[in-house]
Design a protein around this motif. Structure first.
Motif, PDB file in Angstrom:
ATOM      1  N   MET A   1       0.850  -1.196   0.000  1.00 46.37           N
ATOM      2  CA  MET A   1       0.000   0.000   0.000  1.00 46.37           C
ATOM      3  C   MET A   1       0.883   1.242   0.000  1.00 46.37           C
ATOM      4  N   THR A   2       0.501   2.212  -0.815  1.00 45.57           N
ATOM      5  CA  THR A   2       1.300   3.433  -0.913  1.00 45.57           C
ATOM      6  C   THR A   2       0.601   4.582  -0.195  1.00 45.57           C
ATOM      7  N   ILE A   3       1.402   5.597   0.108  1.00 45.21           N
ATOM      8  CA  ILE A   3       0.890   6.819   0.698  1.00 45.21           C
ATOM      9  C   ILE A   3       1.302   7.955  -0.224  1.00 45.21           C
ATOM     10  N   ARG A   4       0.414   8.908  -0.436  1.00 45.32           N
ATOM     11  CA  ARG A   4       0.719  10.031  -1.330  1.00 45.32           C
ATOM     12  C   ARG A   4       1.280  11.174  -0.495  1.00 45.32           C
ATOM     13  N   LEU A   5       2.503  11.609  -0.867  1.00 44.24           N
ATOM     14  CA  LEU A   5       3.203  12.653  -0.127  1.00 44.24           C
ATOM     15  C   LEU A   5       3.393  13.892  -0.995  1.00 44.24           C
ATOM     16  N   PRO A   6       3.250  15.090  -0.415  1.00 46.08           N
ATOM     17  CA  PRO A   6       3.501  16.312  -1.173  1.00 46.08           C
ATOM     18  C   PRO A   6       4.971  16.423  -1.570  1.00 46.08           C
ATOM     19  N   ASP A   7       5.214  16.952  -2.747  1.00 46.65           N
ATOM     20  CA  ASP A   7       6.587  17.212  -3.158  1.00 46.65           C
ATOM     21  C   ASP A   7       6.835  18.714  -3.157  1.00 46.65           C
ATOM     22  N   LEU A   8       8.045  19.112  -3.506  1.00 42.99           N
ATOM     23  CA  LEU A   8       8.420  20.533  -3.442  1.00 42.99           C
ATOM     24  C   LEU A   8       7.891  21.329  -4.629  1.00 42.99           C
ATOM     25  N   GLY A  10       4.603  21.259  -5.494  1.00 42.70           N
ATOM     26  CA  GLY A  10       3.181  21.467  -5.304  1.00 42.70           C
ATOM     27  C   GLY A  10       2.322  20.302  -5.730  1.00 42.70           C
ATOM     28  N   GLY A  11       2.937  19.177  -6.063  1.00 34.45           N
ATOM     29  CA  GLY A  11       2.185  17.992  -6.458  1.00 34.45           C
ATOM     30  C   GLY A  11       2.239  16.913  -5.398  1.00 34.45           C
ATOM     31  N   LEU A  12       1.761  15.723  -5.761  1.00 41.35           N
ATOM     32  CA  LEU A  12       1.782  14.566  -4.874  1.00 41.35           C
ATOM     33  C   LEU A  12       2.538  13.435  -5.547  1.00 41.35           C
ATOM     34  N   ARG A  13       3.224  12.651  -4.770  1.00 43.54           N
ATOM     35  CA  ARG A  13       3.941  11.490  -5.302  1.00 43.54           C
ATOM     36  C   ARG A  13       3.645  10.294  -4.420  1.00 43.54           C
ATOM     37  N   ALA A  14       3.722   9.128  -4.987  1.00 41.25           N
ATOM     38  CA  ALA A  14       3.435   7.903  -4.254  1.00 41.25           C
ATOM     39  C   ALA A  14       4.697   7.405  -3.563  1.00 41.25           C
ATOM     40  N   SER A 345       7.474  23.168   6.783  1.00 42.02           N
ATOM     41  CA  SER A 345       6.377  22.987   5.834  1.00 42.02           C
ATOM     42  C   SER A 345       5.961  21.524   5.732  1.00 42.02           C
ATOM     43  N   LEU A 346       4.786  21.300   5.143  1.00 42.07           N
ATOM     44  CA  LEU A 346       4.327  19.931   4.923  1.00 42.07           C
ATOM     45  C   LEU A 346       5.269  19.157   3.992  1.00 42.07           C
ATOM     46  N   PRO A 347       5.754  19.738   2.886  1.00 46.64           N
ATOM     47  CA  PRO A 347       6.736  19.005   2.078  1.00 46.64           C
ATOM     48  C   PRO A 347       7.992  18.629   2.871  1.00 46.64           C
ATOM     49  N   HIS A 348       8.414  19.507   3.791  1.00 49.17           N
ATOM     50  CA  HIS A 348       9.571  19.187   4.634  1.00 49.17           C
ATOM     51  C   HIS A 348       9.272  17.967   5.510  1.00 49.17           C
ATOM     52  N   PHE A 349       8.107  17.958   6.154  1.00 47.27           N
ATOM     53  CA  PHE A 349       7.728  16.812   6.980  1.00 47.27           C
ATOM     54  C   PHE A 349       7.635  15.535   6.142  1.00 47.27           C
ATOM     55  N   SER A 350       7.073  15.660   4.963  1.00 43.47           N
ATOM     56  CA  SER A 350       6.894  14.486   4.116  1.00 43.47           C
ATOM     57  C   SER A 350       8.237  13.860   3.746  1.00 43.47           C
ATOM     58  N   LEU A 375      -1.602  13.504   9.726  1.00 44.78           N
ATOM     59  CA  LEU A 375      -1.073  14.848   9.496  1.00 44.78           C
ATOM     60  C   LEU A 375      -1.441  15.337   8.099  1.00 44.78           C
ATOM     61  N   LEU A 376      -1.304  14.466   7.119  1.00 45.26           N
ATOM     62  CA  LEU A 376      -1.660  14.851   5.752  1.00 45.26           C
ATOM     63  C   LEU A 376      -3.125  15.234   5.653  1.00 45.26           C
ATOM     64  N   ALA A 377      -3.994  14.477   6.328  1.00 42.75           N
ATOM     65  CA  ALA A 377      -5.421  14.794   6.296  1.00 42.75           C
ATOM     66  C   ALA A 377      -5.697  16.138   6.955  1.00 42.75           C
ATOM     67  N   LEU A 378      -4.960  16.438   8.033  1.00 43.46           N
ATOM     68  CA  LEU A 378      -5.125  17.717   8.709  1.00 43.46           C
ATOM     69  C   LEU A 378      -4.791  18.885   7.774  1.00 43.46           C
ATOM     70  N   TYR A 379      -3.833  18.648   6.881  1.00 37.18           N
ATOM     71  CA  TYR A 379      -3.416  19.677   5.913  1.00 37.18           C
ATOM     72  C   TYR A 379      -4.284  19.637   4.648  1.00 37.18           C
ATOM     73  N   GLY A 380      -5.242  18.724   4.591  1.00 36.20           N
ATOM     74  CA  GLY A 380      -6.151  18.677   3.452  1.00 36.20           C
ATOM     75  C   GLY A 380      -5.707  17.810   2.306  1.00 36.20           C
ATOM     76  N   VAL A 381      -4.737  16.909   2.561  1.00 35.51           N
ATOM     77  CA  VAL A 381      -4.240  16.026   1.503  1.00 35.51           C
ATOM     78  C   VAL A 381      -5.074  14.749   1.513  1.00 35.51           C
ATOM     79  N   ALA A 382      -5.811  14.519   0.460  1.00 40.73           N
ATOM     80  CA  ALA A 382      -6.640  13.314   0.350  1.00 40.73           C
ATOM     81  C   ALA A 382      -5.802  12.159  -0.152  1.00 40.73           C
ATOM     82  N   GLN A 383      -6.092  10.960   0.373  1.00 39.54           N
ATOM     83  CA  GLN A 383      -5.357   9.754  -0.048  1.00 39.54           C
ATOM     84  C   GLN A 383      -6.217   8.937  -1.012  1.00 39.54           C
TER      85      GLN A 383
END
Length: 383
Positions: A1-8, A10-14, A345-350, A375-383
């Motif tokens: 199972m993958t998790i989608r993380l923000p990149d630097l 402004g997108g998402l990566r698996a 920032s969220l990308p830093h945490f990711s 944490l991602l959900a708190l920032y509005g990142v949908a999985q």
């Protein structure tokens, strides 16, 4: 199972989380190097407080984390900048931390050294700076801990040149009951320390630093150099009087500095050894056997994570340290004194999560993944 993380960008990566942690258990005491972890404090998330109010500390969780470090054979460097001295933790809070941790060290049989500064005053004359240092030195010595004389913002502001540093430090070293560690913290960690030792020219400042030590070699156990400059640390290390240790504070180049060369090596007093504690201890135990290659194979892969956490503005590295402690299960929340959980920032945490997970640092990878998803959900990142 993958998790989608923000990149630097402004997108998402698996990212596919690691399934199993690195197997690290407490082992024999360390012998070839003296190693301190500069430990963070755990905030009380239920306290009704604000960033500019006195810190509310969860003492049980804070002391439990120190026991975790001692169990792996590491010393604890207490009340340093990792514990947010001057960035959320005031002197009253630091004094209580020192007393509690020193008592816990005595009960647990752990090694402890504590920071001595001047943060009970914002500014003052040289006499007032000296008195502030003396007050804190007395608290540390009364606790039974070793003293670390930290760099002082107030001294940096009050001093007119190198001679003032020689006078203040000479006075303190003469009255210290036991050998201390001298800490040179660079302006990348605290911009208010620009020009410490009386000059912004690092060669001149180094000469003054070494002059202080040469005048009192019996009162200096060692020095902690936090300049993120490996070549300068090696130069200083080679110029120290016999018997005075160099504790690296270089969170960018620590594997090579601890490994050393034909002319010597550095011991360690590092903030990155808060999240890396068990892995760092295991690496040094390998080094204890004389296996430098094995030591580097364990520790070199951690440098990318450390450089990420300590990237500019470096003084906010503490946020990443506490973030990883939360993911690793050492505390139940991601709250910091002074509200510093907002400093990265969220990308830093990711990226921090990805690097730490890749190293196997999380004892329970599934728990770490779940907390990262929260944490991602708190920032509005949908999985």
């Amino acid at each position: 199972m993958t998790i989608r993380l923000p990149d630097l960008r402004g997108g998402l990566r698996a990212y596919e989380p690691r399934a199993e942690p690195l197997a690290l258990t407490p082992g024999a005491p360390l012998t070839s190097r003296t190693v301190f972890s500069a430990a963070h404090v755990v905030a009380d998330p239920y306290a009704d407080t604000s960033p500019d109010a006195p810190a509310a500390v969860d003492w049980d969780a804070t002391l439990a984390f120190r026991r975790h470090l001692w169990s792996h054979g590491l010393g604890v460097a207490e009340a340093m900048d990792t514990a947010q001295r001057g960035m959320g933790l005031d002197w009253a809070g630091a004094a209580e931390l020192i007393r509690r941790s020193a008592a816990e060290a005595k009960a647990a049989g752990g090694r402890i050294a504590c920071g001595v500064g001047t943060d009970q005053i914002a500014a003052g004359s040289l006499g007032e700076v000296r008195a502030a240092y003396e007050e804190q030195l007395a608290v540390v010595e009364e606790s039974g801990a070793q003293a670390i004389l930290m760099a002082s913002r107030a001294l940096c502001a009050a001093a007119s040149g190198p001679e003032d540093y020689l006078e203040v430090y000479g006075h303190l070293l003469r009255q210290a009951t036991e050998p201390v560690v001298l800490h040179w913290l660079g302006p990348m960690f605290d911009p208010a320390l620009e020009g410490y030792w009386g000059s912004s020219d690092l060669d001149t400042a180094t000469d003054t630093f070494l002059e202080v030590i040469a005048a009192h070699p019996d009162k200096v156990d060692g020095i902690k150099v936090s300049l993120l400059d490996a070549a300068r640390e090696i130069d200083i290390r080679r110029r120290l009087p016999q018997g005075v240790r160099c504790y690296t504070g270089d969170d960018f180049n620590y594997p090579e500095l601890i490994a050393g060369d034909e002319k010597g090596f550095s011991h360690a007093l590092l903030g990155i050894f808060d999240p890396l504690g068990p892995l760092a201890a295991e690496a040094v135990r390998v080094l204890d056997t004389g296996d430098v290659t094995g030591f580097r194979e364990l520790l070199d892969p951690t440098v990318e994570l450390s450089r990420h956490l300590f990237q500019a503005p470096t003084r906010f590295y503490k946020t990443g340290v506490v973030f990883l402690a939360w993911l690793a299960g050492h505390q139940s929340h991601f709250t910091m004194v002074g509200g510093l959980q907002s400093a990265r920032s969220l990308p830093h945490f990711s990226r921090a999560y990805e690097l730490a997970d890749g190293l196997g640092l999380f004892p329970d990878p599934k728990q770490a993944e779940e907390r990262m998803r929260n944490l991602l959900a708190l920032y509005g990142v949908a999985q």
